[in-house]
Design an enzyme around this catalytic site. Structure first.
Site, PDB file in Angstrom:
ATOM      1  N   GLY C 149       0.827  -1.207   0.000  1.00  0.00           N
ATOM      2  CA  GLY C 149       0.000   0.000   0.000  1.00  0.00           C
ATOM      3  C   GLY C 149       0.859   1.253   0.000  1.00  0.00           C
ATOM      4  N   CYS C 150       0.265   2.368  -0.358  1.00  0.00           N
ATOM      5  CA  CYS C 150       1.016   3.616  -0.493  1.00  0.00           C
ATOM      6  C   CYS C 150       1.566   4.092   0.858  1.00  0.00           C
ATOM      7  CB  CYS C 150       0.166   4.690  -1.147  1.00  0.00           C
ATOM      8  SG  CYS C 150      -1.461   4.939  -0.414  1.00  0.00           S
ATOM      9  N   TYR C 151       0.687   4.163   1.873  1.00  0.00           N
ATOM     10  CA  TYR C 151       1.158   4.574   3.200  1.00  0.00           C
ATOM     11  C   TYR C 151       2.203   3.594   3.727  1.00  0.00           C
ATOM     12  CZ  TYR C 151      -2.554   8.079   4.045  1.00  0.00           C
ATOM     13  OH  TYR C 151      -3.369   9.178   4.009  1.00  0.00           O
ATOM     14  N   ALA C 152       1.956   2.294   3.493  1.00  0.00           N
ATOM     15  CA  ALA C 152       2.875   1.277   4.008  1.00  0.00           C
ATOM     16  C   ALA C 152       4.250   1.424   3.377  1.00  0.00           C
ATOM     17  CB  ALA C 152       2.302  -0.115   3.742  1.00  0.00           C
TER      18      ALA C 152
END
Lengths: 345, 345, 345, 345
Positions: C149-152
């Site tokens: 994921g992007c945040y991850a």
């Protein structure tokens, strides 16, 4: 072949550098800074390039002999008034020049001085410079190209089918053009302060924008009856992109079908100009690409045709069109090195 | 006196509620929701009011008898098509009504149906409704007021001095108007999605905006020769504010001095309209206030006068002008309850 | 080779389509729509592609047999919950899959149900899916990849050098992450309405964002002592880009030099991760590229290290990292098809 | 009574001028410019006031005798470093002073020099200045008030209930604060250039923001165990508004109920501070008002309480709080002259 780029620190230069790097026909892009005396790292000059892929790229001190020795073409992304002081030796040597400033766009020194308030280039150079509106004026045989201005590009592409086909009353042309801030350069100012620009709309350079004579001059080559245009520039609270909204009275009896036919004929074979008569394009549809998208809708109630023309001001309105001129000059494929992927979303 | 407000959940209603709360002549603002059957807390209906000063304010179920009993005037901030269904009993009872929707602005049912595509109000009501463009049409003796639309307000104030003084060719009027998103309402849509609106410019309702006939109708009361106007609406990536940029050919021999004189005469005694012939105002100069600021500059090269008129679309373009009409109807001071403090910065 | 892309209508899918089109190792990109039964033009489905270069590109109805016949790999840019319903036949057939949804990122069905509130994929598939954080977990031998994921991605790249080198107290990790709206998808909503998002900052999914367990799970593979992280997501009034600001107490005696050394070791040989201990990068330095830029500065007054990690959420945080995984799986050059040109300005 | 305002040309001064104009207890607001020698029109100095209601308002040359003669209180909205040079005569004369700069906030000259890098005020003045965080330190008996900084206000109001009730480990405080550009002043700079700020997020003054010692100093009056805080300031692409996001580990056994109780007790009787434990407020909920809105949510997984505190940086964070101090000093109603109407939308 190798390409020289003078003036990489402005937004136009930065984008042109990126485009040249991606061009399949360019082996090497050499950067030159006309105000420096020693080599500099690109990452030290342009903060967006401070970390990452291009920070070590060298910027060499400006030296016209060296530029001609090491390159096959020179692009000037310098400010108006600067190119005029630098380019003459290249012109004298018949060395290919593509200039993104406005210094070679106007035909006479007097006109340049009136609108730019700077020292003009030599009249002989103005006489022979090629105005590179690529869809209408091929640079195939040109040696030095005056790359059109951003407002001029969007506006001329909107007006060309109407003026060339004599569909409108040329005394009735009104251009309400709007641009993002990247067209206004990097230098901080009150006009461009975030707290001033954001959530605002600012009309600027009223009846004094230097792209006005450029548009008029080119329109006159298509129809000598053109005398003047009403041309307004408004600063948008966005960074990239430009919309030119054009209005004109059609000549008696002109229909939407004739308007559509004129645009169809003009652009059906053009890779980078799309048009439609069903709706008006938005700025977001072109940002990141070399495209110009145009909508043209006739209003029978007012006998007025309204044309909306959108471009990315730094690509089609600057570096991208410069690459198109380069492709025409050197017989590259017309789409070589030109971005087609719009920014999403 | 007490004021009723029907429809507080939209942006226009929210701002009008704030203005009425601050009005020195209003003892109590009573809120009514036409789609509810029980009392509700304002804070439960409008998320911006969820915490803080007004969250406990009651919204009562809509009841026309009750409204007339408990109040001295009713404001409708309901959607177009809704007021037409609600207001007739008040009109029949000669109870003062100020309507912010477009339902009573156009003179005929046919025109309303053509532009709004909704069920019109009764023709008798349309015949007698007062169009409340306060600088030119006093509501002093009016019983029910159709409060002008935002685009119409900015555009009419820009055109009035020119049309009333017969300075322009009325067939040449071009309006390139731009508005922030608050004019388009709270309902989520693709057009208003942040990812679509931000960094973009979107032309919408091409030649179909419902403020077009409203402007034409009012212009015709000033000059019956007006037939149609070219009128374009563009959605800006800002929240509040509206700019109407107007172009027209001046009649032969008209000068900047005559243009300036016309604006000077029209607005020198007006508290909420300022004009200048030296520059064009920006949107930011009016947001938060009831002001309309206007610049008018004649271009001798094109025989065209360009007028830029800016307003806060939710104040001068909606709730603020409604308060002005209210002040005229009830003989309050013309500036009573009206904000003069621009948002800084 | 040919690549299949399922789900081109979302922002992630649109960007991945553009990247695959530019990839030197991909001959043909075939698009499939899992909710359609007939061929469609891309230009009819995605308004940004309505005019221009890709409007005629076909989207085929979803058919897993056909996809495997005509392609060498399949990318899923479908929503969470959808890929889990579609991908199993490919996994069973040992056909290469790269999934951009979250459906294969978490190790257990229970965890997925807790955070996604949807039907999970089969446990056997979760057991063997490869978590494709490319700088630390090579997809060289993977058959189906769960793209992070992007945040991850931004957060794990910020934390990896600190956690792997045991420099911080893992109970003290605080992540204050901020993202533009493109990470929240195309569907209109109140949260994403321009009038709500613009000039605002909105914290959302408090302690409930589905990237939290993904980060924790990966951190635990590096240090089993990790139990939980405080992780906050805030919606920015920008379209593209993500910043993850990470705070942690360093272990006793840890210095800036050790922190710097850890980042230097981790990323000196990485093409797409740059770091510095002199300043913090801005979002604008990475948008348009596959880069992650990181600054890490130790504050001796608070014994806290602050790390700022920025990425383009749709490139490094989605399609770009998917291409990196693709390059690792198929032995392409690590930079093949990946954009290095930052948006200017 | 009459109020003097020194320094109206900055954003803080402009807003304070508007607030003082609306204050029911102020008969006259007299403006003074410390860098001018003759009377000036406000409209000539501040472009936002060029047309309209206040353009003729006079700004008088600075003269401390005159100010004391003609006024009952003086507000300084001058820059840090300037007030220190001007205010001493007023202090010596026991004339009421409210200073919005940071010159009288820190207790010692050494601390001021360390963080402001300017010439400090006299130590005797620092010793006796009143730090005017109005909810906790009444200015009722104060003669000269140091009005708190914007970041400090939002952060202290978020932390006060936790620190005063000893609910958190004071060594674990992390503040991730974000502000719009109006907090950074009018002067154009690269950081504030629209093309740089827009679509971006920029961390600035890392560990060096001058509000850090101000927060620490005030926290220490509540709990001497406080030694330092990790405090980060990030520039948002918005004009008005500030969010302070605060994290801290709770002491063993502390529950959400205890956290909620502490906030409830602290703010239940406060007109301008609202709090909730159900959600986090957005910036948009306070802009235009003097409100501070706070959400506080405990995360049992991380033993961390997260507090989000939002204010309008120019009202509650500057002029509004100055009016609150003024109201306390002169026994006006606590809400006198303070805006409660949020900007819609």
């Amino acid at each position: 072949m190798n390409a020289a780029l003078v003036g990489v620190s402005g937004y136009g230069g930065m984008v042109l550098f990126q485009l040249l790097n991606n061009h399949p026909g360019v082996d090497q892009v050499n950067l030159y800074g006309h105000a420096q005396t020693e080599n500099q790292n690109l990452g030290d000059v342009v903060s967006l390039f401070e970390l990452g892929h291009f920070n070590q790229q060298q910027i060499f001190p400006y030296n016209e002999i060296q530029i001609m020795q090491d390159n096959d073409v020179v692009f000037f992304a310098t400010s108006a008034g600067v190119t005029a002081q630098l380019a003459q030796p290249f012109i004298d040597a018949d060395f290919p020049v593509i200039d993104l400033s406005g210094d070679y766009r106007l035909n006479t020194q007097a006109l340049y001085e009136q609108w730019y308030h700077k020292q003009p280039a030599q009249q002989s150079a103005l006489d022979t410079a090629h105005y590179g509106l690529v869809e209408f004026e091929s640079a195939h045989n040109a040696k030095y190209v005056a790359n059109p201005g951003c407002y001029a590009t969007a506006t001329l592409l909107a007006l060309a089918p109407l003026v060339k086909n004599d569909l409108i009353d040329v005394d009735s042309i009104i251009v309400d053009a709007k641009s993002g801030t990247s067209g206004a350069g990097k230098k901080p100012s009150e006009l461009l302060h975030f707290s001033q620009t954001n959530e605002n709309l600012q009309v600027y350079k009223v009846n004094q924008h230097q792209h006005i004579p450029e548009v008029v001059q080119e329109l006159q080559t298509w129809n000598p009856a053109v005398k003047a245009i009403q041309f307004n520039t408004t600063l948008l609270p966005i960074t990239r992109g430009l919309m030119s909204t054009v209005y004109a009275k059609v000549k008696a009896g002109v229909t939407q079908a004739e308007v559509s036919e004129a645009f169809e004929q003009a652009y059906q074979d053009q890779t980078f100009v799309n048009w439609t008569d069903r709706r008006f394009p938005t700025i977001k549809e072109v940002v990141g690409t070399n495209d110009c998208k145009i909508g043209a809708i006739y209003n029978p109630d007012t006998h007025t045709v309204m044309v909306v023309s959108v471009i990315d001001n730094l690509i089609k309105g600057a570096g991208g069109q410069a690459i198109q001129n380069f492709n025409q000059m050197f017989n590259f494929d017309e789409a070589a090195g030109l971005p087609v992927n719009v920014w999403v979303p």
